[in-house]
Scaffold this motif. Structure first.
Motif, PDB file in Angstrom:
ATOM      1  N   ALA A  90      -0.035   7.569   0.354  1.00  0.00           N
ATOM      2  CA  ALA A  90      -0.586   8.632  -0.553  1.00  0.00           C
ATOM      3  C   ALA A  90       0.027   8.460  -1.711  1.00  0.00           C
ATOM      4  O   ALA A  90       1.139   7.890  -1.992  1.00  0.00           O
ATOM      5  CB  ALA A  90      -0.154  10.138  -0.181  1.00  0.00           C
ATOM      6  N   TRP A  91      -0.673   8.655  -3.053  1.00  0.00           N
ATOM      7  CA  TRP A  91      -0.018   8.579  -4.209  1.00  0.00           C
ATOM      8  C   TRP A  91       1.168   9.187  -4.289  1.00  0.00           C
ATOM      9  O   TRP A  91       1.542  10.319  -4.071  1.00  0.00           O
ATOM     10  CB  TRP A  91      -0.986   9.097  -5.551  1.00  0.00           C
ATOM     11  CG  TRP A  91      -2.264   8.304  -5.613  1.00  0.00           C
ATOM     12  CD1 TRP A  91      -3.567   8.374  -5.075  1.00  0.00           C
ATOM     13  CD2 TRP A  91      -2.463   7.171  -6.342  1.00  0.00           C
ATOM     14  NE1 TRP A  91      -4.158   7.700  -5.487  1.00  0.00           N
ATOM     15  CE2 TRP A  91      -3.756   6.678  -6.254  1.00  0.00           C
ATOM     16  CE3 TRP A  91      -1.526   6.329  -7.173  1.00  0.00           C
ATOM     17  CZ2 TRP A  91      -4.145   5.619  -7.080  1.00  0.00           C
ATOM     18  CZ3 TRP A  91      -1.828   5.176  -7.684  1.00  0.00           C
ATOM     19  CH2 TRP A  91      -3.275   4.881  -7.486  1.00  0.00           C
ATOM     20  N   GLY A 148      -5.648   3.169   1.335  1.00  0.00           N
ATOM     21  CA  GLY A 148      -4.792   3.883   0.162  1.00  0.00           C
ATOM     22  C   GLY A 148      -4.548   3.080  -0.963  1.00  0.00           C
ATOM     23  O   GLY A 148      -5.248   2.077  -1.272  1.00  0.00           O
ATOM     24  N   THR A 176       0.777  -1.189  -0.035  1.00  0.00           N
ATOM     25  CA  THR A 176       0.052   0.044   0.000  1.00  0.00           C
ATOM     26  C   THR A 176       0.921   1.290   0.089  1.00  0.00           C
ATOM     27  O   THR A 176       2.083   0.905   0.060  1.00  0.00           O
ATOM     28  CB  THR A 176      -0.888  -0.025   1.316  1.00  0.00           C
ATOM     29  OG1 THR A 176      -0.208   0.127   2.623  1.00  0.00           O
ATOM     30  CG2 THR A 176      -1.871  -1.138   1.454  1.00  0.00           C
TER      31      THR A 176
END
Length: 135
Positions: free
Chosen positions: A80-81, A110, A77
């Motif tokens: 954040a992008w 996420g 995961t």
């Protein structure tokens, strides 16, 4: 000259295998999908199963019955992008012949990706890794 031709053929086969891998990465793990995985020995098939309770990563690999085979599946995961991928769940199976591994259920919010590495347990150079697209 023959060595060069053999090297070109090997590279071409490798490129063909890599371009076929994304198509196999999207396969699910029902009984009919075992046939899709059997088409390419030592190339992992990876998928996920998601529901309201979380996500489970699944990987399987086809191998010769006498081969000691390893398959490892991970759920990764991002906070954040664009941030680094972090492994939040993993499962590994080592057995003779074809193998399957399933991660514990994860409730990550996420972006997620499922990756699998599989192949001969005693020869890391022949193991292959496949990942799904982020979801």
């Amino acid at each position: 000259m023959r060595a060069r031709i053999a090297a070109v053929a090997l590279v071409t086969a490798g490129i063909a295998g890599l371009t076929a891998a994304p198509a196999m990465a999207a396969t699910a793990t029902s009984g009919t999908d075992a046939a899709a995985c059997a088409a390419v020995l030592n190339q992992p098939c990876v998928s996920h199963q998601a529901d309201g309770g979380g996500v489970v990563g699944v990987a399987q690999v086809s191998a010769a019955p006498g081969q000691l085979t390893m398959v490892r599946v991970e759920i990764r995961t991002q906070a954040a992008w664009g941030s680094p991928w972090e492994t939040v769940a993993t499962a590994t199976t080592v057995q003779f012949g074809s193998a399957k591994a399933v991660t514990p259920r994860v409730t990550a919010t996420g972006p997620r990706v499922i990756c699998a590495t599989a192949g001969p347990a005693l020869d890391v150079t022949q193991q292959a890794t496949t990942c799904t697209n982020p979801f």
